[in-house]
Design a protein around this motif. Structure first.
Motif, short mmCIF file in Angstrom:
data_model
loop_
_atom_site.label_atom_id
_atom_site.label_comp_id
_atom_site.label_asym_id
_atom_site.label_seq_id
_atom_site.Cartn_x
_atom_site.Cartn_y
_atom_site.Cartn_z
N LEU A 241 0.82 -1.21 0.00
CA LEU A 241 0.00 0.00 0.00
C LEU A 241 0.86 1.26 0.00
O LEU A 241 0.60 2.21 -0.75
N THR B 184 2.58 1.76 -3.29
CA THR B 184 1.62 2.22 -4.30
C THR B 184 1.36 3.71 -4.16
O THR B 184 1.33 4.44 -5.16
N GLN C 181 -6.23 0.92 -7.10
CA GLN C 181 -4.83 1.01 -7.54
C GLN C 181 -4.70 1.58 -8.93
O GLN C 181 -3.79 2.37 -9.22
N SER D 42 -2.60 5.14 -10.56
CA SER D 42 -1.48 4.89 -11.46
C SER D 42 -1.38 5.98 -12.53
O SER D 42 -0.34 6.15 -13.15
N MET E 51 -5.38 4.62 1.49
CA MET E 51 -4.39 3.56 1.33
C MET E 51 -3.21 3.75 2.29
O MET E 51 -2.73 2.77 2.90
N GLN F 108 0.28 -3.25 -11.50
CA GLN F 108 0.16 -2.80 -10.12
C GLN F 108 0.68 -3.87 -9.17
O GLN F 108 0.74 -5.06 -9.52
#
Length: 350
Positions: free
Chosen positions: A97, A100, A233, A237, A257, A294
């Motif tokens: 997380l 990301t 996700q 991105s 997140m 991802q």
């Protein structure tokens, strides 16, 4: 009339009770392989020790059947393995997380200050005698990690959360908290400081169902949020301009997140101390196994669990009968891995 779902390359359309979603096939295969490897490692960890127990006897104990090895397997080894599984899963998911959100493979709770927040809080309270019960340590660790994560987020905020700023401020907070921890160890009571040093290494020695129980509830409560995060996700991105143009609320997504990652990392530190580098390694191993755009959250959790259980097995058997803290083994593996990531990033590798 609903248009049929056209799966993308590498994905399979799955429909269940009126709901449709895309399943990344290689991620599913990777998860299956990780589950098999994890099951084998768990059985090996339950079999091996000062006395070796046959796999059949281990399975009897696990499934509640009578066995002469109930004490060794059921009371000593099994609780430790369960805590290792939960701690590893929490760290793997937390690392996925945070990486990301930060869009950086070098970001993890160890790097952005969360683990050091938990460490500084526990060490300070132990060294000055404010906390003298192991039952109070998890709560102190969770509180310290949450405060450190919130501080990093607030300082990194400037009309939104910028990934590079998030990582850089997290590194600065980590350095400051590391220095503060050294001050606590130097100025605090010597006996209590020694106990704090043992906790700092990250260990599953003496871990039991008390730690496993509340950590399992935390992970269970995190499942709905993790499912939302897996769906979100793809949204983050995009670059910020594209995401805003599509009407996505990036700041809310990143906050959710990051908050979940901080909570999971803090709870893992509360259960076993700061087990270094697991949250850094697990997501990157998982994304290479799955070969997905991802970071696969479920695979990251499984990888984290596998790394911790395997590291704990090595910690118990490498210098037997002496048992090393699991954090020593993960640190020995994780430090070279971090240097490798740094070298790859300088060369522009993926």
């Amino acid at each position: 009339m609903t248009a049929p779902m056209v799966p993308l390359r590498g994905y399979t359309a799955v429909r269940a009770r009126g709901a449709s979603f895309l399943l990344h096939r290689r991620s599913a295969y990777a998860a299956l392989g990780l589950l098999v490897a994890l099951a084998a490692t768990v059985v090996a960890s339950l079999c091996l020790g000062e006395s070796t127990v046959a796999p059949g006897e281990v399975l009897k104990v696990v499934f509640g059947q009578p066995s002469p090895h109930e004490l060794v397997v059921g009371e000593f080894r099994l609780p430790r393995v369960v805590v290792g599984l939960l701690v590893g899963a929490a760290l793997g998911l937390a690392g996925a997380l945070i990486q990301t959100v930060a869009r950086n493979p070098l970001a993890s709770p160890d790097v952005v200050g969360v683990s050091w927040g938990a460490t500084a809080t526990v060490v300070g309270l132990l060294a000055y005698g404010v906390v003298d019960s192991t039952g109070q340590v998890p709560y102190a660790a969770v509180a310290g990690g949450l405060v450190a994560g919130l501080l990093v987020y607030l300082l990194a905020w400037r009309r939104g959360l910028h990934a590079q700023r998030f990582v850089l401020i997290g590194i600065g907070i980590s350095v400051a908290l590391s220095s503060l921890t050294s001050v606590f160890l130097t100025k605090g009571d010597g006996f209590q400081a020694q106990a704090a040093k043992v906790w700092m290494t990250g260990s599953l020695n003496g871990a039991g169902y008390d730690q496993a129980g509340w950590l399992a509830w935390v992970l269970l409560a995190a499942v709905p949020v993790a499912l939302w995060a897996a769906r979100a996700q793809r949204s983050i991105s995009f670059d910020d301009a594209t995401a805003v143009g599509l009407g996505l609320r990036l700041n809310r997504i990143r906050l959710g997140m990051a908050l979940l990652g901080v909570v999971l990392a803090s709870c893992a530190a509360g259960a076993a101390g700061p087990v270094d580098f697991v949250a850094l390694m697990a997501p990157q191993i998982a994304v290479r196994l799955a070969r997905s755009a991802q970071i696969p959250l479920f695979c990251s959790a499984l990888t984290g669990a596998l790394v911790v259980v395997l590291a704990d097995l090595l910690a118990r058997r490498l210098l037997a009968p002496t048992e090393l803290p699991v954090g020593v083994v993960t640190g020995l593996v994780g430090a070279p891995y971090l240097m490798w990531l740094l070298i790859r990033s300088r060369r522009g590798g993926s």
